[in-house]
Write an enzyme that holds these catalytic residues in place. Structure first.
Site, PDB file in Angstrom:
ATOM      1  N   LYS A   1       1.519  -3.280   6.735  1.00 15.69           N
ATOM      2  CA  LYS A   1       2.650  -3.341   5.182  1.00 15.69           C
ATOM      3  C   LYS A   1       4.088  -3.369   5.033  1.00 15.69           C
ATOM      4  O   LYS A   1       4.339  -3.898   4.430  1.00 15.69           O
ATOM      5  CB  LYS A   1       1.810  -2.620   4.676  1.00 15.69           C
ATOM      6  CG  LYS A   1       0.729  -2.536   4.110  1.00 15.69           C
ATOM      7  CD  LYS A   1       0.028  -3.826   3.244  1.00 15.69           C
ATOM      8  CE  LYS A   1      -1.319  -4.939   3.680  1.00 15.69           C
ATOM      9  NZ  LYS A   1      -2.077  -5.904   2.747  1.00 15.69           N
TER      10      LYS A   1
ATOM     11  N   SER B   1       0.576  -1.001   0.149  1.00 12.36           N
ATOM     12  CA  SER B   1      -0.286   0.208   0.006  1.00 12.36           C
ATOM     13  C   SER B   1       1.001   1.174  -0.101  1.00 12.36           C
ATOM     14  O   SER B   1       1.814   0.702   0.635  1.00 12.36           O
ATOM     15  CB  SER B   1      -0.761  -0.170   1.332  1.00 12.36           C
ATOM     16  OG  SER B   1      -1.665   1.261   1.646  1.00 12.36           O
TER      17      SER B   1
ATOM     18  N   TYR C   1      -1.860  -0.600  10.782  1.00 10.92           N
ATOM     19  CA  TYR C   1      -2.334  -1.337   9.691  1.00 10.92           C
ATOM     20  C   TYR C   1      -0.599  -1.387   8.499  1.00 10.92           C
ATOM     21  O   TYR C   1      -0.663  -1.876   7.706  1.00 10.92           O
ATOM     22  CB  TYR C   1      -3.311  -0.842   8.977  1.00 10.92           C
ATOM     23  CG  TYR C   1      -3.883  -0.682   7.383  1.00 10.92           C
ATOM     24  CD1 TYR C   1      -3.334  -2.392   7.046  1.00 10.92           C
ATOM     25  CD2 TYR C   1      -3.200   0.110   6.707  1.00 10.92           C
ATOM     26  CE1 TYR C   1      -4.125  -2.290   5.065  1.00 10.92           C
ATOM     27  CE2 TYR C   1      -4.174   0.389   5.064  1.00 10.92           C
ATOM     28  CZ  TYR C   1      -3.932  -0.563   4.898  1.00 10.92           C
ATOM     29  OH  TYR C   1      -3.832  -1.276   3.096  1.00 10.92           O
TER      30      TYR C   1
HETATM   31  C1  UD1 Z   1      -6.413   5.042   3.542  1.00  9.26           C
HETATM   32  C2  UD1 Z   1      -5.089   4.196   3.550  1.00  9.26           C
HETATM   33  C3  UD1 Z   1      -5.176   2.989   2.815  1.00  9.26           C
HETATM   34  C4  UD1 Z   1      -5.459   1.871   2.573  1.00  9.26           C
HETATM   35  C5  UD1 Z   1      -6.627   2.476   2.922  1.00  9.26           C
HETATM   36  C6  UD1 Z   1      -8.132   1.309   3.465  1.00  9.26           C
HETATM   37  C7  UD1 Z   1      -3.272   5.887   3.858  1.00  9.26           C
HETATM   38  C8  UD1 Z   1      -2.665   6.897   3.772  1.00  9.26           C
HETATM   39  N1  UD1 Z   1      -4.080   5.050   3.045  1.00  9.26           N
HETATM   40  O1  UD1 Z   1      -6.391   5.030   2.399  1.00  9.26           O
HETATM   41  O2  UD1 Z   1      -3.400   2.157   2.472  1.00  9.26           O
HETATM   42  O3  UD1 Z   1      -5.511   0.830   1.871  1.00  9.26           O
HETATM   43  O4  UD1 Z   1      -7.151   3.408   3.546  1.00  9.26           O
HETATM   44  O5  UD1 Z   1      -8.607   1.371   4.217  1.00  9.26           O
HETATM   45  O6  UD1 Z   1      -3.754   5.069   4.775  1.00  9.26           O
HETATM   46  N2  UD1 Z   1     -12.658  11.041   3.431  1.00  9.26           N
HETATM   47  C9  UD1 Z   1     -14.180  11.800   3.627  1.00  9.26           C
HETATM   48  N3  UD1 Z   1     -15.101  11.187   3.982  1.00  9.26           N
HETATM   49  C10 UD1 Z   1     -15.381   9.595   4.435  1.00  9.26           C
HETATM   50  C11 UD1 Z   1     -14.893   8.346   3.782  1.00  9.26           C
HETATM   51  C12 UD1 Z   1     -13.348   9.286   3.355  1.00  9.26           C
HETATM   52  O7  UD1 Z   1     -14.083  12.284   3.707  1.00  9.26           O
HETATM   53  O8  UD1 Z   1     -16.659   9.053   4.908  1.00  9.26           O
HETATM   54  C13 UD1 Z   1     -12.250  11.386   2.769  1.00  9.26           C
HETATM   55  C14 UD1 Z   1     -10.581  11.205   3.867  1.00  9.26           C
HETATM   56  O9  UD1 Z   1     -10.601  12.321   4.779  1.00  9.26           O
HETATM   57  C15 UD1 Z   1      -9.724  11.092   2.423  1.00  9.26           C
HETATM   58  C16 UD1 Z   1     -10.348   9.830   1.203  1.00  9.26           C
HETATM   59  O10 UD1 Z   1     -11.658  10.764   1.703  1.00  9.26           O
HETATM   60  O11 UD1 Z   1      -8.853  12.074   2.493  1.00  9.26           O
HETATM   61  C17 UD1 Z   1     -10.007   9.183   1.084  1.00  9.26           C
HETATM   62  O12 UD1 Z   1     -10.206   8.425   2.137  1.00  9.26           O
HETATM   63  P1  UD1 Z   1     -10.025   7.004   2.406  1.00  9.26           P
HETATM   64  O13 UD1 Z   1     -11.575   5.912   1.072  1.00  9.26           O
HETATM   65  O14 UD1 Z   1     -11.231   6.368   3.552  1.00  9.26           O
HETATM   66  O15 UD1 Z   1      -8.629   6.295   1.942  1.00  9.26           O
HETATM   67  P2  UD1 Z   1      -7.523   6.054   2.543  1.00  9.26           P
HETATM   68  O16 UD1 Z   1      -7.721   7.063   4.062  1.00  9.26           O
HETATM   69  O17 UD1 Z   1      -6.736   7.396   1.519  1.00  9.26           O
END
Ligand code: UD1
Length: 374
Positions: free
Chosen positions: A188, A159, A184
């Site tokens: 990795k 990841s 997590y």
């Molecule tokens: C994270 C991990 C990634 C992991 C993935 C799976 C990091 C950098 N990345 O990705 O390695 O494989 O989770 O769980 O640690 N967001 C919102 N509202 C929501 C959900 C998300 O605003 O309800 C935003 C988050 O703040 C982020 C973006 O959407 O900026 C993506 O979030 P998400 O889909 O959870 O993935 P990551 O956190 O990037």
């Protein structure tokens, strides 16, 4: 006239010869021993898409999955899509004896693609030991099985989280690994270290693929991401809100140092990602790897903010999404996207589907799910 008849006879003979030749090829194909690949976690989100890509490339596939975060029905769906239900073994790879007996009974595997792991960042902070035990012991059991039974090639599901918040963007495979911000992410990093040392010691070849943010679903809308309970990730939360399963999407923070204040990620279509696994396994089987252990970033090379993702979803679905800006989510990094030039150059792979295609396929999948429950 005679010339015409001779020509017709020749054509007739050629047609028969062609038909016999194609029959021979088909029979050879049928009898041909296909290369078999083990996919752990093959009932899961990325795993199931990869099983399809492997089968479509002519591989025979065996799946091991404990169904802790997936459903047995996915195996049937794969069969519907490709016309071939993969061989399925339901057990936990943390079980050392069970894993060893699988490898003993399955001699001659061409390779292993290892997806089976826990992957929720938040959950890993609440119960880190569960993450270390599951993610590390299963990897060690697999490596032990490969070593004992001379299975040479492993593709490992890593990841972008291993980079933390990098100092320079886009992030390269050679960028420094920062201290992990979640258990997590640490599993990795540790898994990559386990691989680094194991390949040399045991004569195994491995490729670690560092995924950025996998989203979207198969075009058939028969398989896709199926989170249990309330989704943690952005895309399933968006589609579930649009379909009416959730009331409102919370956007976690708009005060980041990015153009619109929301965090930036490199979203990648799961079908593009799946294809990269086939490329990686073929690279090792074809002995084209440059070293025993290689690492590749898998992203599109483009970063999108949370608000840009929402806008793309609204455009392709024709729906207004109910969302509100709330405070930051702890542990979130500000921005991350991939330098994809190494994967393009060395693997000969690049992502083809854009953000709109990702959102549209995710939306079609959510709609298909809703219909199947009606
Ligand atoms: C994270 C991990 C990634 C992991 C993935 C799976 C990091 C950098 N990345 O990705 O390695 O494989 O989770 O769980 O640690 N967001 C919102 N509202 C929501 C959900 C998300 O605003 O309800 C935003 C988050 O703040 C982020 C973006 O959407 O900026 C993506 O979030 P998400 O889909 O959870 O993935 P990551 O956190 O990037």
């Amino acid at each position: 006239m005679a010339g015409g008849r001779a020509q017709r006879t020749a054509t007739h003979k050629r047609k028969h010869a062609d038909a016999r030749a194609s029959l021979r090829i088909n029979m050879a194909k049928k009898n041909e021993k296909r290369l078999k690949v083990l996919v752990t976690g093959g009932a899961g989100y990325i795993g199931s898409h990869t099983v399809i890509a492997l089968q479509q490339q002519g591989f025979e596939v065996a799946v091991i999955d404990n169904l802790s975060n997936s459903h047995a029905g996915v195996i049937d769906r794969i069969g519907e899509i490709t016309g071939e239900r993969p061989e399925f073994h339901e057990f936990d790879l943390v079980d050392r004896r069970r894993t060893a007996s699988f490898f003993a009974a399955n001699a001659g595997l061409a390779g292993v693609i290892h997806f089976a792991a826990h992957k929720a960042v938040g959950e890993s902070m609440k119960d880190p030991l569960m993450y270390y035990r599951n993610n590390l012991i299963s990897l060690m059991n697999i490596l032990e099985g490969m070593r004992r039974r001379n299975v040479a090639n492993l593709v490992f599901s890593s990841s972008c989280t291993v980079y933390g918040q990098p100092d320079e963007l886009p992030v390269k495979e050679t960028s420094p690994i920062k201290e992990a911000v979640s258990a997590y992410g640490n599993t990795k990093q540790m898994s990559e270290d386990i691989l680094r040392f194991s390949v040399h010691a045991y004569g195994i070849r491995a490729i670690a693929l560092r995924y950025f943010n996998p989203v979207g679903a198969h075009e058939s809308a028969l398989i896709g991401e199926l989170p249990r309970g309330v989704p943690n990730n952005l895309t399933p939360f968006i589609t579930q809100t649009a379909i009416g399963k959730r009331e409102c999407l919370s956007v976690f923070g708009s005060d980041y140092n990015t153009p619109d204040g929301t965090p930036i990620r490199d979203y990648i279509h799961v079908v593009d990602l799946a294809r990269a696994h086939v490329t990686a396994v073929e690279r090792m089987i074809g002995k084209k790897a440059k070293s025993d252990y290689e690492i590749f970033n898998l992203g599109t090379g483009k970063g999108y903010s949370v608000l840009e993702v929402i806008r793309s979803f609204e455009k392709v679905s024709g729906r207004k999404l109910n969302y509100r800006i709330v405070g930051r989510r702890s542990g979130d990094i500000e921005q991350l996207w991939a330098d994809t030039s190494y994967a393009r150059r060395e693997l000969g792979w690049k992502a083809e589907r854009d953000l709109d295609a990702m959102m549209l396929s995710a939306w079609k999948w959510e709609q298909a799910l809703a219909q199947s429950k009606e």
